[in-house]
Design an enzyme around this catalytic site. Sequence first.
Site, PDB file in Angstrom:
ATOM      1  N   SER A 143      29.019  24.957  40.922  1.00 36.01           N
ATOM      2  CA  SER A 143      27.783  24.244  41.270  1.00 36.01           C
ATOM      3  C   SER A 143      27.656  23.070  40.308  1.00 36.01           C
ATOM      4  CB  SER A 143      26.601  25.198  41.075  1.00 36.01           C
ATOM      5  OG  SER A 143      25.380  24.495  41.095  1.00 36.01           O
ATOM      6  N   TYR A 156      21.662  31.844  36.624  1.00 38.02           N
ATOM      7  CA  TYR A 156      22.562  31.100  37.516  1.00 38.02           C
ATOM      8  C   TYR A 156      23.351  30.051  36.738  1.00 38.02           C
ATOM      9  CZ  TYR A 156      23.844  28.494  41.798  1.00 38.02           C
ATOM     10  OH  TYR A 156      24.515  27.865  42.820  1.00 38.02           O
TER      11      TYR A 156
HETATM   12  P1  NAD Z   1      24.267  31.858  51.118  1.00 37.70           P
HETATM   13  O1  NAD Z   1      23.140  32.701  50.659  1.00 37.70           O
HETATM   14  O2  NAD Z   1      24.151  31.107  52.415  1.00 37.70           O
HETATM   15  O3  NAD Z   1      25.603  32.714  51.196  1.00 37.70           O
HETATM   16  C1  NAD Z   1      25.958  33.601  50.171  1.00 37.70           C
HETATM   17  C2  NAD Z   1      27.019  34.526  50.678  1.00 37.70           C
HETATM   18  O4  NAD Z   1      27.320  35.465  49.627  1.00 37.70           O
HETATM   19  C3  NAD Z   1      26.553  35.362  51.881  1.00 37.70           C
HETATM   20  O5  NAD Z   1      27.647  35.549  52.755  1.00 37.70           O
HETATM   21  C4  NAD Z   1      26.153  36.685  51.242  1.00 37.70           C
HETATM   22  O6  NAD Z   1      26.208  37.792  52.127  1.00 37.70           O
HETATM   23  C5  NAD Z   1      27.213  36.774  50.160  1.00 37.70           C
HETATM   24  N1  NAD Z   1      26.872  37.727  49.109  1.00 37.70           N
HETATM   25  C6  NAD Z   1      25.757  37.821  48.356  1.00 37.70           C
HETATM   26  N2  NAD Z   1      25.836  38.879  47.535  1.00 37.70           N
HETATM   27  C7  NAD Z   1      27.035  39.451  47.774  1.00 37.70           C
HETATM   28  C8  NAD Z   1      27.705  40.586  47.237  1.00 37.70           C
HETATM   29  N3  NAD Z   1      27.160  41.367  46.284  1.00 37.70           N
HETATM   30  N4  NAD Z   1      28.921  40.905  47.731  1.00 37.70           N
HETATM   31  C9  NAD Z   1      29.499  40.164  48.715  1.00 37.70           C
HETATM   32  N5  NAD Z   1      28.916  39.074  49.234  1.00 37.70           N
HETATM   33  C10 NAD Z   1      27.703  38.733  48.779  1.00 37.70           C
HETATM   34  O7  NAD Z   1      24.574  30.869  49.918  1.00 37.70           O
HETATM   35  P2  NAD Z   1      25.372  29.481  49.820  1.00 37.70           P
HETATM   36  O8  NAD Z   1      24.383  28.411  49.570  1.00 37.70           O
HETATM   37  O9  NAD Z   1      26.337  29.341  50.925  1.00 37.70           O
HETATM   38  O10 NAD Z   1      26.132  29.705  48.432  1.00 37.70           O
HETATM   39  C11 NAD Z   1      27.498  30.008  48.357  1.00 37.70           C
HETATM   40  C12 NAD Z   1      28.005  29.640  46.962  1.00 37.70           C
HETATM   41  O11 NAD Z   1      27.816  28.250  46.760  1.00 37.70           O
HETATM   42  C13 NAD Z   1      27.268  30.351  45.829  1.00 37.70           C
HETATM   43  O12 NAD Z   1      28.182  30.716  44.819  1.00 37.70           O
HETATM   44  C14 NAD Z   1      26.312  29.298  45.328  1.00 37.70           C
HETATM   45  O13 NAD Z   1      25.975  29.476  43.996  1.00 37.70           O
HETATM   46  C15 NAD Z   1      27.136  28.038  45.540  1.00 37.70           C
HETATM   47  N6  NAD Z   1      26.357  26.815  45.620  1.00 37.70           N
HETATM   48  C16 NAD Z   1      25.418  26.622  46.583  1.00 37.70           C
HETATM   49  C17 NAD Z   1      24.722  25.427  46.609  1.00 37.70           C
HETATM   50  C18 NAD Z   1      23.709  25.122  47.672  1.00 37.70           C
HETATM   51  O14 NAD Z   1      23.003  24.118  47.520  1.00 37.70           O
HETATM   52  N7  NAD Z   1      23.583  25.922  48.703  1.00 37.70           N
HETATM   53  C19 NAD Z   1      24.946  24.455  45.644  1.00 37.70           C
HETATM   54  C20 NAD Z   1      25.885  24.691  44.665  1.00 37.70           C
HETATM   55  C21 NAD Z   1      26.590  25.879  44.657  1.00 37.70           C
END
Ligand code: NAD
Length: 261
Positions: A143, A156
């Site tokens: 991130s 986080y």
């Molecule tokens: P999201 O909530 O849409 O998806 C998260 C995924 O992780 C889901 O499939 C969920 O079921 C899975 N998950 C959660 N806990 C779990 C566990 N214990 N075991 C297995 N799977 C699990 O989130 P997202 O926004 O797509 O985020 C995905 C990644 O991207 C994360 O690591 C997040 O930190 C990172 N990220 C997101 C953003 C953003 O703006 N959305 C920005 C930077 C980084």
Amino acid sequence: MDLTGKTVVVTGSTSGIGLGIARGFAAAGANVVMNGFGDASEIAQVTAEVEALGAGSVVYDAADMSKPDQIVAMIENAEARFGSVDVLVNNAGIQTVGPVETFPPERWDLIVAINMNSAFHTTRAALPGMKRRGWGRIINISSAHGLVASPFKSAYVTAKHGITGFTKTVALEAAEHGVTVNAICPGYVLTPLVEKQIPETAAARGISEEAVKRDVLLAAQWTKKFVTVAQLAGVALFLCSDAAENITGVSLPVDGGWTAA
Ligand code: NAD
């Protein structure tokens, strides 16, 4: 890009960024192991949708990324099913927003377990096979918060900064074996994870949800655009290309200029 015959494991791919990356790799012909939580019928539906995009096979593994035994079993099952795990995308992540003094300790532990420790467990299981075969790609979805901080996200930001160090270290250990290890550092992507934070951040800061989007989420994103999951899939595929063979150990911002300022 043609990844026919290669197998990718994408953790947390039932939603958001992970699902976008699974789609991208399926379209490139790879076999895909999907993972994450959700309703059984929805998971069956997204798995079938992803499989329909390409020529490879798509399977779902329900491993909980906070449970080391389940994580290792997921990689072993993928190797048994497809013969290799060539690309590992550590994407699963959760978020909780709140001041450090009242941050629930059990949420701290869970965030560090899922957002950071799971990448250690997948990597230690998948790296030996990659080294043996002389080719592998490990892509950690970090991130902008792996590079800079924001208030109220202590667990986080800590976990994501940890991923930055882990990425560098494993990159050095794997460098002579044809395995690259990189992190992608997205700015804000409008996924369920971010949508959930909007009311939490509004409450923590005492401002409206519209103000959170305008003045908090996109305040630092100089393009004034959310990053898309398709763009992140494109960057992950680029890291698997021959052009990226000498890119290793980097934490690559895809953040509309956020961390440049
Ligand atoms: P999201 O909530 O849409 O998806 C998260 C995924 O992780 C889901 O499939 C969920 O079921 C899975 N998950 C959660 N806990 C779990 C566990 N214990 N075991 C297995 N799977 C699990 O989130 P997202 O926004 O797509 O985020 C995905 C990644 O991207 C994360 O690591 C997040 O930190 C990172 N990220 C997101 C953003 C953003 O703006 N959305 C920005 C930077 C980084």
